[in-house]
Design an enzyme around this catalytic site. Structure first.
Site, short mmCIF file in Angstrom:
data_model
loop_
_atom_site.label_atom_id
_atom_site.label_comp_id
_atom_site.label_asym_id
_atom_site.label_seq_id
_atom_site.Cartn_x
_atom_site.Cartn_y
_atom_site.Cartn_z
N TYR A 79 1.35 8.74 -19.80
CA TYR A 79 0.83 8.87 -18.52
C TYR A 79 0.25 10.05 -18.09
O TYR A 79 -0.43 10.15 -17.09
CB TYR A 79 1.74 8.37 -17.37
CG TYR A 79 2.19 6.67 -17.56
CD1 TYR A 79 1.78 5.83 -18.68
CD2 TYR A 79 3.10 5.93 -16.83
CE1 TYR A 79 2.07 4.48 -18.76
CE2 TYR A 79 3.86 5.02 -17.02
CZ TYR A 79 3.31 3.90 -18.07
OH TYR A 79 3.61 2.82 -18.45
N HIS A 137 7.20 2.61 -26.76
CA HIS A 137 6.20 2.16 -26.03
C HIS A 137 5.36 0.83 -26.53
O HIS A 137 5.15 -0.23 -26.08
CB HIS A 137 5.16 3.26 -25.71
CG HIS A 137 4.46 3.10 -24.27
ND1 HIS A 137 4.14 4.38 -23.43
CD2 HIS A 137 4.15 1.93 -23.70
CE1 HIS A 137 3.47 3.58 -22.34
NE2 HIS A 137 3.45 2.22 -22.45
N1 NAP Z 1 5.02 -0.71 -21.08
C1 NAP Z 1 3.66 -0.77 -21.06
O1 NAP Z 1 3.23 -0.73 -22.13
C2 NAP Z 1 3.12 -0.71 -19.69
C3 NAP Z 1 1.99 -0.84 -19.51
C4 NAP Z 1 1.47 -0.98 -18.25
C5 NAP Z 1 2.46 -0.68 -17.11
N2 NAP Z 1 3.62 -0.41 -17.35
C6 NAP Z 1 4.61 0.02 -16.17
O2 NAP Z 1 4.58 -1.09 -15.33
C7 NAP Z 1 4.16 -0.69 -14.22
C8 NAP Z 1 3.33 -1.69 -13.23
O3 NAP Z 1 2.03 -2.18 -13.93
P1 NAP Z 1 0.61 -1.42 -13.51
O4 NAP Z 1 0.67 -0.27 -12.77
O5 NAP Z 1 -0.07 -1.42 -14.75
O6 NAP Z 1 0.20 -2.71 -12.57
P2 NAP Z 1 0.80 -3.62 -11.25
O7 NAP Z 1 2.15 -3.14 -10.73
O8 NAP Z 1 0.82 -5.01 -11.69
O9 NAP Z 1 -0.43 -3.58 -10.17
C9 NAP Z 1 -0.42 -2.23 -9.64
C10 NAP Z 1 -2.10 -2.36 -8.93
O10 NAP Z 1 -1.61 -3.26 -7.87
C11 NAP Z 1 -1.85 -2.59 -6.45
N3 NAP Z 1 -0.86 -2.92 -5.57
C12 NAP Z 1 0.39 -2.58 -5.53
N4 NAP Z 1 1.10 -3.43 -4.63
C13 NAP Z 1 0.25 -4.04 -3.97
C14 NAP Z 1 0.17 -4.88 -2.92
N5 NAP Z 1 1.51 -4.99 -1.94
N6 NAP Z 1 -0.80 -5.32 -2.04
C15 NAP Z 1 -2.18 -5.20 -2.88
N7 NAP Z 1 -2.17 -4.32 -4.01
C16 NAP Z 1 -0.98 -3.77 -4.60
C17 NAP Z 1 -1.91 -1.09 -6.80
O11 NAP Z 1 -2.79 -0.36 -5.89
P3 NAP Z 1 -2.20 0.90 -5.26
O12 NAP Z 1 -1.48 1.81 -5.97
O13 NAP Z 1 -3.51 1.52 -4.67
O14 NAP Z 1 -1.56 0.30 -3.91
C18 NAP Z 1 -2.39 -1.12 -8.05
O15 NAP Z 1 -3.91 -1.31 -8.27
C19 NAP Z 1 3.24 0.60 -14.24
O16 NAP Z 1 3.11 1.50 -13.43
C20 NAP Z 1 4.12 1.15 -15.41
O17 NAP Z 1 5.21 2.03 -14.92
C21 NAP Z 1 4.08 -0.32 -18.65
#
Ligand code: NAP
Length: 310
Positions: A79, A137
């Site tokens: 990240y 990962h």
């Molecule tokens: N292990 C892996 O391969 C892997 C892959 C991807 C992610 N991850 C982990 O999982 C975490 C979450 O996944 P992600 O970041 O991909 O996506 P997510 O949490 O599913 O979605 C994040 C998106 O949703 C928006 N959002 C958040 N809360 C909201 C709400 N209440 N209303 C409207 N929009 C909202 C955020 O925008 P804003 O930030 O602008 O609010 C952002 O654009 C990551 O941050 C990471 O730590 C792990």
């Protein structure tokens, strides 16, 4: 002081609570209540995601998330924001033992020696002495590594076991590993993985992988619990949320928890950080859980770990 043991789930709590232990989920009353990993480690039941949070925003975002009440931060070497995440943690002034910090080994660092070095680098970047959880990962896949994929996974896991035994990492696990990746790893492992972080959200429930993990004492974490935001547009989720006076995002977080899956919502906005953990005053009915379970194709990456080329 946090009471880690309050509302701690027992090892038998690996079944879908909404059907088999009605009301059991209500033992969680805040995001600091904990699941218990196979080694006894308590892990706060919602984590704060930091993927795609730019380094220059992550410091403030992490501090604000901790002020909002999160105690579990999910980051990764790839990240590119670990130094900022560490700074945000220090800015919060919270004692280290009250926090749960996860990082992940990136794909270019697989193998025994490289893994040990990569973990040191991650600890240095975060500015902490130990990780609460370290994950591989992505599984090395046959597409890229052919017959060497299995050996690479096994060597990497041997280093994870070493890190665990040394105390630099309090729990070890996997990410994006499906049962057919876990089974061969388990044959050479001395210590079983305690966590598998999978893409799980409405429309992509990964039911068989989740069930496999739960049957084998592996805590599932849900990455992308909002399908990277796309899922929040779905009208079915919105109408279910409206019945409870909750947003689609709150429905997604709650749906994961009611499946005993630990969600990792990400937001850089304070109001969303707060509302994404404000999910302990309602419970989705069995009927609503079934409707959400049945959704398909509503967003997220739905990545196949055997097909990725990174
Ligand atoms: N292990 C892996 O391969 C892997 C892959 C991807 C992610 N991850 C982990 O999982 C975490 C979450 O996944 P992600 O970041 O991909 O996506 P997510 O949490 O599913 O979605 C994040 C998106 O949703 C928006 N959002 C958040 N809360 C909201 C709400 N209440 N209303 C409207 N929009 C909202 C955020 O925008 P804003 O930030 O602008 O609010 C952002 O654009 C990551 O941050 C990471 O730590 C792990």
């Amino acid at each position: 002081m946090l009471d880690w043991n309050r509302h701690t789930r027992t090892a038998d709590a690996v079944r879908p609570m909404h059907t088999e232990q009605p009301g059991g989920i209500m033992r969680f009353s805040s995001c600091t209540d904990t699941f218990t990993l196979a080694n006894g480690t308590a892990i706060p039941c919602i984590g704060y995601g930091t993927f795609e949070t730019p380094a220059d925003e992550a410091r403030v975002a992490v501090r604000e998330a901790l002020e909002a009440g999160y105690r579990h931060i999910d980051t990764a070497a790839v990240y590119g924001n670990q130094e900022a995440v560490g700074a945000g943690i220090r800015d919060s002034g919270l004692p280290r033992e009250q926090l749960f910090v996860t990082s992940k080994l990136w794909n270019t660092e697989r193998g025994y020696d490289k893994t040990l070095k990569a973990c040191d680098k991650t600890l240095n970047e975060l500015g902490i002495e130990y990780l609460d959880l370290y994950l591989i990962h992505w599984p090395a896949n046959r597409k890229q590594f052919g017959d060497r994929a299995q050996e690479l996974k096994a060597e990497t896991w041997r280093a994870f076991e070493e890190l665990y035994k040394s105390g630099r990492v309090k729990a070890i696990g996997l990410s994006n590993f499906l049962p057919h990746h876990i089974e061969p790893l388990a044959r050479t492992a001395a210590i079983m993985p305690m966590v598998d972080q999978l893409e799980v959200h409405p429309g992509w429930p990964q039911t068989s992988a989740v069930r496999y993990c739960q049957d084998h004492g592996i805590q599932v974490e849900a990455w992308g619990p909002f399908g990277h935001k796309d899922v929040l547009e779905n009208p079915t989720l919105a109408s279910i949320g409206a019945k409870y006076g909750e947003s689609s995002a709150q429905v997604c977080v709650r749906w994961a928890l009611q499946h005993d899956v630990l969600p990792l919502p990400k937001s850089v906005h304070e109001d969303r950080m707060k509302s994404n953990i404000d999910v302990f005053d309602f419970e989705l009915s069995d009927d609503d859980m079934r409707v959400i379970d049945g959704l398909r194709g509503i967003g997220g990456s739905c990545a196949d770990p055997d097909a990725v080329d990174f």
